[in-house]
Design a protein around this motif. Structure first.
Motif, PDB file in Angstrom:
ATOM      1  N   GLY A  70       0.799  -1.045  -0.079  1.00 59.13           N
ATOM      2  CA  GLY A  70       0.035   0.189  -0.030  1.00 59.13           C
ATOM      3  C   GLY A  70       0.775   1.183  -0.012  1.00 59.13           C
ATOM      4  N   GLY A  96      -0.336   4.516   0.345  1.00 61.68           N
ATOM      5  CA  GLY A  96      -1.350   5.511   0.633  1.00 61.68           C
ATOM      6  C   GLY A  96      -0.472   6.348   1.576  1.00 61.68           C
ATOM      7  N   THR A  97      -1.244   7.137   2.460  1.00 64.07           N
ATOM      8  CA  THR A  97      -0.816   8.013   3.329  1.00 64.07           C
ATOM      9  C   THR A  97       0.319   7.366   4.381  1.00 64.07           C
ATOM     10  OG1 THR A  97      -3.011   8.826   3.391  1.00 64.07           O
ATOM     11  CG2 THR A  97      -1.739   9.689   5.040  1.00 64.07           C
ATOM     12  N   MET A  98      -0.117   6.020   4.771  1.00 65.28           N
ATOM     13  CA  MET A  98       0.851   5.306   5.826  1.00 65.28           C
ATOM     14  C   MET A  98       1.984   4.459   5.255  1.00 65.28           C
ATOM     15  SD  MET A  98      -0.450   6.518   8.517  1.00 65.28           S
ATOM     16  CE  MET A  98       0.416   5.612   9.768  1.00 65.28           C
ATOM     17  N   GLU A 125       1.506  -2.150  -4.868  1.00 61.00           N
ATOM     18  CA  GLU A 125       0.500  -1.593  -4.896  1.00 61.00           C
ATOM     19  C   GLU A 125      -0.298  -2.461  -5.922  1.00 61.00           C
ATOM     20  OE1 GLU A 125      -1.913   0.541  -4.409  1.00 61.00           O
ATOM     21  OE2 GLU A 125      -1.274   1.656  -2.905  1.00 61.00           O
ATOM     22  N   MET A 126      -1.736  -2.025  -5.957  1.00 59.15           N
ATOM     23  CA  MET A 126      -2.589  -2.858  -7.058  1.00 59.15           C
ATOM     24  C   MET A 126      -2.649  -2.086  -8.387  1.00 59.15           C
ATOM     25  SD  MET A 126      -5.950  -3.228  -4.723  1.00 59.15           S
ATOM     26  CE  MET A 126      -6.089  -1.605  -4.364  1.00 59.15           C
ATOM     27  N   ALA A 145      -0.125  -1.978   4.811  1.00 59.31           N
ATOM     28  CA  ALA A 145      -0.789  -0.682   5.125  1.00 59.31           C
ATOM     29  C   ALA A 145      -1.815  -0.457   4.149  1.00 59.31           C
ATOM     30  CB  ALA A 145       0.045   0.566   5.319  1.00 59.31           C
ATOM     31  N   VAL A 146      -2.790  -1.491   3.980  1.00 56.31           N
ATOM     32  CA  VAL A 146      -3.845  -1.224   2.655  1.00 56.31           C
ATOM     33  C   VAL A 146      -5.057  -0.726   3.591  1.00 56.31           C
ATOM     34  CG1 VAL A 146      -2.781  -3.177   1.399  1.00 56.31           C
ATOM     35  CG2 VAL A 146      -4.701  -3.742   3.109  1.00 56.31           C
ATOM     36  N   PHE A 147      -6.259  -0.768   2.966  1.00 61.76           N
ATOM     37  CA  PHE A 147      -7.406  -0.023   3.503  1.00 61.76           C
ATOM     38  C   PHE A 147      -7.836  -0.859   4.804  1.00 61.76           C
ATOM     39  CE2 PHE A 147      -8.509   0.155  -1.132  1.00 61.76           C
ATOM     40  CZ  PHE A 147      -8.123   1.532  -1.390  1.00 61.76           C
ATOM     41  N   GLU A 148      -8.366   0.051   5.749  1.00 65.91           N
ATOM     42  CA  GLU A 148      -8.834  -0.464   6.940  1.00 65.91           C
ATOM     43  C   GLU A 148     -10.067  -1.369   6.909  1.00 65.91           C
ATOM     44  OE1 GLU A 148      -6.996  -0.593   9.675  1.00 65.91           O
ATOM     45  OE2 GLU A 148      -8.167  -0.442  11.609  1.00 65.91           O
ATOM     46  N   LYS A 172      -7.776  -6.929   4.179  1.00 59.86           N
ATOM     47  CA  LYS A 172      -6.570  -7.355   4.843  1.00 59.86           C
ATOM     48  C   LYS A 172      -6.274  -8.805   5.050  1.00 59.86           C
ATOM     49  CE  LYS A 172      -6.047  -3.293   7.779  1.00 59.86           C
ATOM     50  NZ  LYS A 172      -4.912  -2.302   7.238  1.00 59.86           N
ATOM     51  N   ASN A 177      -0.296  -2.587   9.805  1.00 60.97           N
ATOM     52  CA  ASN A 177      -0.451  -1.309  10.254  1.00 60.97           C
ATOM     53  C   ASN A 177      -2.014  -1.060  11.105  1.00 60.97           C
ATOM     54  OD1 ASN A 177       0.483   1.322  11.009  1.00 60.97           O
ATOM     55  ND2 ASN A 177      -0.414   1.772   9.099  1.00 60.97           N
ATOM     56  N   SER A 232      -5.288  -0.045  12.757  1.00 61.01           N
ATOM     57  CA  SER A 232      -5.170   0.592  13.785  1.00 61.01           C
ATOM     58  C   SER A 232      -6.422   0.142  14.585  1.00 61.01           C
ATOM     59  CB  SER A 232      -5.732   2.309  13.405  1.00 61.01           C
ATOM     60  OG  SER A 232      -6.079   2.386  12.066  1.00 61.01           O
ATOM     61  N   HIS A 276       1.875  -0.672  14.619  1.00 57.88           N
ATOM     62  CA  HIS A 276       0.933   0.447  14.297  1.00 57.88           C
ATOM     63  C   HIS A 276       1.701   1.814  14.431  1.00 57.88           C
ATOM     64  CE1 HIS A 276      -2.740   2.888  15.811  1.00 57.88           C
ATOM     65  NE2 HIS A 276      -2.673   2.981  14.623  1.00 57.88           N
ATOM     66  N   PHE A 277       1.904   2.267  13.244  1.00 56.39           N
ATOM     67  CA  PHE A 277       2.421   3.733  13.153  1.00 56.39           C
ATOM     68  C   PHE A 277       1.449   4.720  13.223  1.00 56.39           C
ATOM     69  CE2 PHE A 277       5.308   0.861  10.966  1.00 56.39           C
ATOM     70  CZ  PHE A 277       6.567   1.353  11.132  1.00 56.39           C
ATOM     71  N   SER A 286       0.236   8.870  12.095  1.00 57.60           N
ATOM     72  CA  SER A 286       0.505   9.831  10.863  1.00 57.60           C
ATOM     73  C   SER A 286       1.051  11.201  11.168  1.00 57.60           C
ATOM     74  CB  SER A 286      -0.994   9.979  10.178  1.00 57.60           C
ATOM     75  OG  SER A 286      -0.926  10.518   9.091  1.00 57.60           O
TER      76      SER A 286
HETATM   77  P1  NAI Z   1      -4.957   4.831   2.183  1.00 60.13           P
HETATM   78  O1  NAI Z   1      -6.342   4.836   1.869  1.00 60.13           O
HETATM   79  O2  NAI Z   1      -4.159   6.474   2.052  1.00 60.13           O
HETATM   80  O3  NAI Z   1      -3.786   3.993   1.535  1.00 60.13           O
HETATM   81  C1  NAI Z   1      -4.198   2.635   1.296  1.00 60.13           C
HETATM   82  C2  NAI Z   1      -3.536   2.065   0.140  1.00 60.13           C
HETATM   83  O4  NAI Z   1      -3.392   0.724  -0.104  1.00 60.13           O
HETATM   84  C3  NAI Z   1      -4.071   2.815  -1.134  1.00 60.13           C
HETATM   85  O5  NAI Z   1      -2.911   3.303  -1.941  1.00 60.13           O
HETATM   86  C4  NAI Z   1      -4.358   1.408  -1.766  1.00 60.13           C
HETATM   87  O6  NAI Z   1      -4.507   1.414  -3.261  1.00 60.13           O
HETATM   88  C5  NAI Z   1      -3.542   0.282  -1.242  1.00 60.13           C
HETATM   89  N1  NAI Z   1      -4.107  -0.974  -1.338  1.00 60.13           N
HETATM   90  C6  NAI Z   1      -5.441  -1.455  -1.045  1.00 60.13           C
HETATM   91  N2  NAI Z   1      -5.510  -2.615  -1.237  1.00 60.13           N
HETATM   92  C7  NAI Z   1      -4.401  -2.869  -1.572  1.00 60.13           C
HETATM   93  C8  NAI Z   1      -3.954  -4.277  -1.965  1.00 60.13           C
HETATM   94  N3  NAI Z   1      -4.634  -5.505  -1.901  1.00 60.13           N
HETATM   95  N4  NAI Z   1      -2.571  -4.716  -2.441  1.00 60.13           N
HETATM   96  C9  NAI Z   1      -1.835  -3.585  -2.454  1.00 60.13           C
HETATM   97  N5  NAI Z   1      -2.304  -2.156  -2.097  1.00 60.13           N
HETATM   98  C10 NAI Z   1      -3.455  -1.916  -1.724  1.00 60.13           C
HETATM   99  O7  NAI Z   1      -4.847   4.510   3.710  1.00 60.13           O
HETATM  100  P2  NAI Z   1      -4.005   4.746   4.942  1.00 60.13           P
HETATM  101  O8  NAI Z   1      -4.618   5.874   5.569  1.00 60.13           O
HETATM  102  O9  NAI Z   1      -2.625   4.888   4.285  1.00 60.13           O
HETATM  103  O10 NAI Z   1      -4.242   3.605   6.061  1.00 60.13           O
HETATM  104  C11 NAI Z   1      -3.839   2.546   5.539  1.00 60.13           C
HETATM  105  C12 NAI Z   1      -3.629   1.575   6.932  1.00 60.13           C
HETATM  106  O11 NAI Z   1      -3.248   2.210   7.813  1.00 60.13           O
HETATM  107  C13 NAI Z   1      -5.330   1.273   7.463  1.00 60.13           C
HETATM  108  O12 NAI Z   1      -5.016  -0.017   8.178  1.00 60.13           O
HETATM  109  C14 NAI Z   1      -5.331   2.465   8.255  1.00 60.13           C
HETATM  110  O13 NAI Z   1      -6.331   2.064   9.558  1.00 60.13           O
HETATM  111  C15 NAI Z   1      -3.989   2.441   9.086  1.00 60.13           C
HETATM  112  N6  NAI Z   1      -3.541   3.505   9.786  1.00 60.13           N
HETATM  113  C16 NAI Z   1      -3.879   4.969   9.429  1.00 60.13           C
HETATM  114  C17 NAI Z   1      -3.528   5.931   9.776  1.00 60.13           C
HETATM  115  C18 NAI Z   1      -4.045   7.272   9.402  1.00 60.13           C
HETATM  116  O14 NAI Z   1      -3.996   8.281   9.975  1.00 60.13           O
HETATM  117  N7  NAI Z   1      -4.322   7.405   8.008  1.00 60.13           N
HETATM  118  C19 NAI Z   1      -2.916   5.971  11.151  1.00 60.13           C
HETATM  119  C20 NAI Z   1      -2.477   4.710  11.386  1.00 60.13           C
HETATM  120  C21 NAI Z   1      -2.624   3.345  10.737  1.00 60.13           C
END
Ligand code: NAI
Length: 695
Positions: free
Chosen positions: A301, A303-305, A324-325, A380-383, A388, A408, A410, A431-432, A434
């Motif tokens: 993943g 994304g943000t994390m 990534e996908m 660190a994919v979608f929650e 997962k 990761n 949360s 668990h990192f 942000s």
């Molecule tokens: P995000 O939506 O920014 O990023 C998720 C990324 O994962 C996307 O780029 C998506 O394309 C990719 N993805 C989804 N399914 C996939 C797969 N099967 N294979 C490869 N890539 C895939 O989400 P974010 O915010 O980065 O969160 C990710 C995880 O981190 C979640 O579990 C969230 O709960 C956790 N987290 C988020 C925090 C935050 O403040 N945003 C803080 C701490 C943990």
């Protein structure tokens, strides 16, 4: 023996020997005093050298002795310093590696000081809310000058010995690579007959118009010290070094030291200092537990994390591949990482070539085969449990045996994630927070089947990537988010009862939080909490939530990213402006449910939010999700912007007194939504026993 005594010709060499940093604990002090007396009475000895075993002179007080009567048992540090200073033969401090705190104070009591380059010289006491207590504030300015002395003492930051070579602190800074003890013995032979023996206390500070400088320092330090009293007290002690006689200055320093040691601010800083060290210890995972090698990493993943997590590995020199996908998402993620590094370079915080090196360690892929050889993979994919578990099934299939599979997540159940693999012992939560490349906290989630070596590896990794690792058991939200849930619930109920977002934020920010709950939610994205709440509505239909945040999200007000959340934002600006429409919506809801809005005091806001954290923290402690109260404090200090000068929610509760906290909670339990306030049994028990969470 913790201070060795050897005579080289006419020079006695006393070596402080108390690993790891030759801390000046009781045994070491006793042995050093005995060795000095022995040198005094030994007719063959004409001069003395004091040095430190291993790589350092001395790191100062032995922290294992803090808060124990041993620190004040004779011979105290004062006695040791006085013994050196009053010896009838010259005493030379031979300094290398580290010479800090009490170590520096001891060397300042010696008649001469010689050093190798590269030694860190400092008085860091201000960092634990104190002034140096064994003459440092009186002697250091006498040798390095008023300005430099004040800067070192107020900041607590070390200065390299070679940078101080021209000051009176050192009689000689040798060339690098010279054998320190041999050079010091030669130096000692050269000055053995010099009388009277030079003493730092006899030096005068020459600084014309010192009053103006001191006043300027008071003003600047006061403005920068925030709620902490110690920096200004450091200035006052240094001022005493110019304005008072040496003995009076010493007495003043002692008095300030003892007064500061009693302050809540110093207690909080010392608590945080020990909490950080305690957090890396897990009772059933001893320090010698074998760890796995982490030479290559992968992140799922971008994304943000995911991006921030990958940067952590690259910053520590560990090559990392992001999977990534879709190519588009990957490109976007990698571009964000590059931009982050560019910004750091622009701010002057990182050299261009270092940034390029780090970017070079990060690669992207769409194929699982490319990450199969990684030693650790962080998902660190979608929650979303479905997404997962699908990823973990795939990881189980492709990753090499022995690879650590980390999530990761949360809030989700790590044990369910682990159970879809054939190797739950290799699964752990990392668990990192942000932004993941900035925030210090790393919650390390130990699943029911997580291997001890995997946990030990995660703890070692957290140090390597410069995070504060805190171990949490598995529950919804782990330590931090489970507690914040109760805090947010109260914040939302407060809105129903009469408060508005800006009042709540201002009250808790005045208490010291970096950011109030509404500003924080606007920054993180209100949709994240909405998504998690929807799951909780389904899983725990009995828990009552205010629907106000859901209504906000229904309007698409997700926070800064959509230009509107609890507050209004102007394009290109992160400054929150009170939103008339949101405030109207809030008041409208109160009317709808027939609640007459009342004036709520800032005091009530702080108590409702902070005691909600404390009550849930007590449950987390009792259930064993957190190993110790100080771990919970560490989570809140490093991950949630809890005010450092209050030491974290659990120490704060101890400071208020648990019986007072309990009485308030019982009062809230009789009020609106009292069901949220059932006191935690541990809180009731400890309050009844007159104890605190931290003993
Ligand atoms: P995000 O939506 O920014 O990023 C998720 C990324 O994962 C996307 O780029 C998506 O394309 C990719 N993805 C989804 N399914 C996939 C797969 N099967 N294979 C490869 N890539 C895939 O989400 P974010 O915010 O980065 O969160 C990710 C995880 O981190 C979640 O579990 C969230 O709960 C956790 N987290 C988020 C925090 C935050 O403040 N945003 C803080 C701490 C943990």
């Amino acid at each position: 023996m913790s201070a060795d005594y050897v005579v080289h010709g006419n020079v006695a060499v006393i070596t402080l020997n108390n690993p790891p940093v030759n801390g000046l604990g009781l045994e070491t002090r006793s042995a050093a005093v005995a060795a000095l007396r022995r040198a005094e009475s030994d007719d063959a000895v004409r001069a003395v050298v004091i040095t430190g075993a291993g790589k350092v002179f001395s790191g100062g007080a032995d922290i294992r002795e803090f808060n124990s009567p041993r620190a004040l048992t004779e011979p105290t540090l004062h006695t040791l310093i006085a013994t050196a200073e009053n010896l009838g033969k010259p005493v030379v401090a031979a300094i290398h590696g580290v010479c800090m705190g009490g170590g520096l104070e001891l060397s300042l009591g010696c008649h001469y000081r010689v050093a190798l380059p590269g030694a860190q010289i400092g008085l860091p006491e201000v960092k634990i809310g104190l002034v140096p207590g064994a003459g440092g504030t009186q002697r250091l300015p006498r040798v390095v000058g008023l300005e430099q002395g004040l800067n070192m003492i107020v900041s607590g930051n070390p200065v390299m010995s070679e940078k101080l070579a021209e000051t009176k602190l050192f009689d000689r800074v040798f060339d690098a690579g010279l054998e320190l003890v041999a050079a010091a013995v030669e130096f000692a032979n050269g000055i053995a007959d010099v009388r009277p023996l030079p003493k730092v206390r006899d030096l005068k500070i020459d600084y014309p118009n010192y009053e103006a400088f001191l006043q300027f320092s008071r003003n600047t330090v006061k403005a920068m010290a925030g709620p902490f009293p110690a920096p200004l007290e450091c200035v006052e002690c240094v001022a005493a070094s110019v304005t008072r006689k040496f003995e009076d200055g010493l007495a003043f320093e002692r008095e300030r030291f003892l007064a500061l040691a009693q302050t809540n601010e110093s207690k909080a800083l010392r608590h945080a200092f020990f909490a950080e060290r305690a957090a890396s210890k897990v009772p059933d995972v001893p320090a010698d537990t074998p760890t796995r090698t982490i030479a290559r990493a992968a992140v799922i993943g971008a994304g943000t994390m995911g991006g921030g997590i990958a940067m952590n590995f690259a910053n520590a020199g560990i090559p990392v591949t992001i999977l990534e996908m879709k190519q588009e998402a990957l490109d976007k993620g990698l571009a964000t990482i590059r931009k982050n590094y560019e910004n750091t370079v622009k701010k002057g915080k990182l050299a261009q070539d270092k940034a390029e090196q780090r970017v070079g360690l990060i690669t992207g892929t769409l194929a699982f085969e490319d990450i199969a050889q990684a030693d650790i993979v962080v998902e660190a994919v979608f929650e979303d449990m479905e997404v997962k578990t699908q990823v973990f099934r795939k990881l189980d299939e492709v990753m090499k045996p022995g690879a650590i599979l980390a999530s990761n997540t949360s809030t989700l159940d790590l044990d369910r994630i682990a159970d879809v693999t054939s190797r739950p012992q290799d699964v752990i939560g990392l668990h990192f927070f942000s932004p993941a490349n900035v925030m210090k906290l790393l919650e390390i989630v130990r699943g029911a089947k997580t291997g001890k070596d995997v946990l030990a590896t995660a703890l070692a990794l957290s140090k390597k990537i410069r995070k504060t690792g805190v171990v949490s058991g598995v529950c919804d939200g782990f330590i931090g988010n489970r507690m914040v849930e109760q805090y947010l619930r109260q914040a939302f109920f407060l809105l129903e009862e009469g408060a508005l977002p800006e009042q709540v934020d201002k009250a808790i920010e005045k208490f010291g939080f970096a950011m109030g709950p509404f500003r924080m939610s606007d920054l993180a994205g209100n949709d994240i909490g909405w998504y998690i709440r929807k799951r909780r509505y389904a899983e725990s239909p009995d828990i009552v939530y205010s629907p106000i945040p859901d209504r906000l999200c229904e309007q698409g007000r997700f926070g800064q990213k959509t230009g509107a959340g609890w507050y209004d934002y102007q394009a290109g600006d992160r400054k929150p402006h009170a939103s008339a429409s949101v405030n109207e919506m809030i008041a409208g809801y109160s009317k709808e449910i027939g609640v007459e809005r009342r004036t709520i005091s800032d005091e009530e806001i702080v108590q409702r939010l902070v005691f909600a954290l404390v009550n849930e923290g007590a449950r987390i402690l009792e259930e064993g999700i957190a190993l110790r109260a100080s771990d919970i404090d560490m989570v809140y200090l490093t991950g949630y912007g809890f005010p450092l000068h209050r030491g974290g929610p659990m120490l704060y509760a101890d400071t208020v007194g648990l019986s007072n906290v309990l009485a308030k909670i019982q009062q809230f339990a009789r009020g609106r939504h009292g069901e949220a306030w059932a006191p935690a049994p541990l809180l009731e028990r400890l309050a009844g026993e007159g104890k605190g969470f931290n003993g």
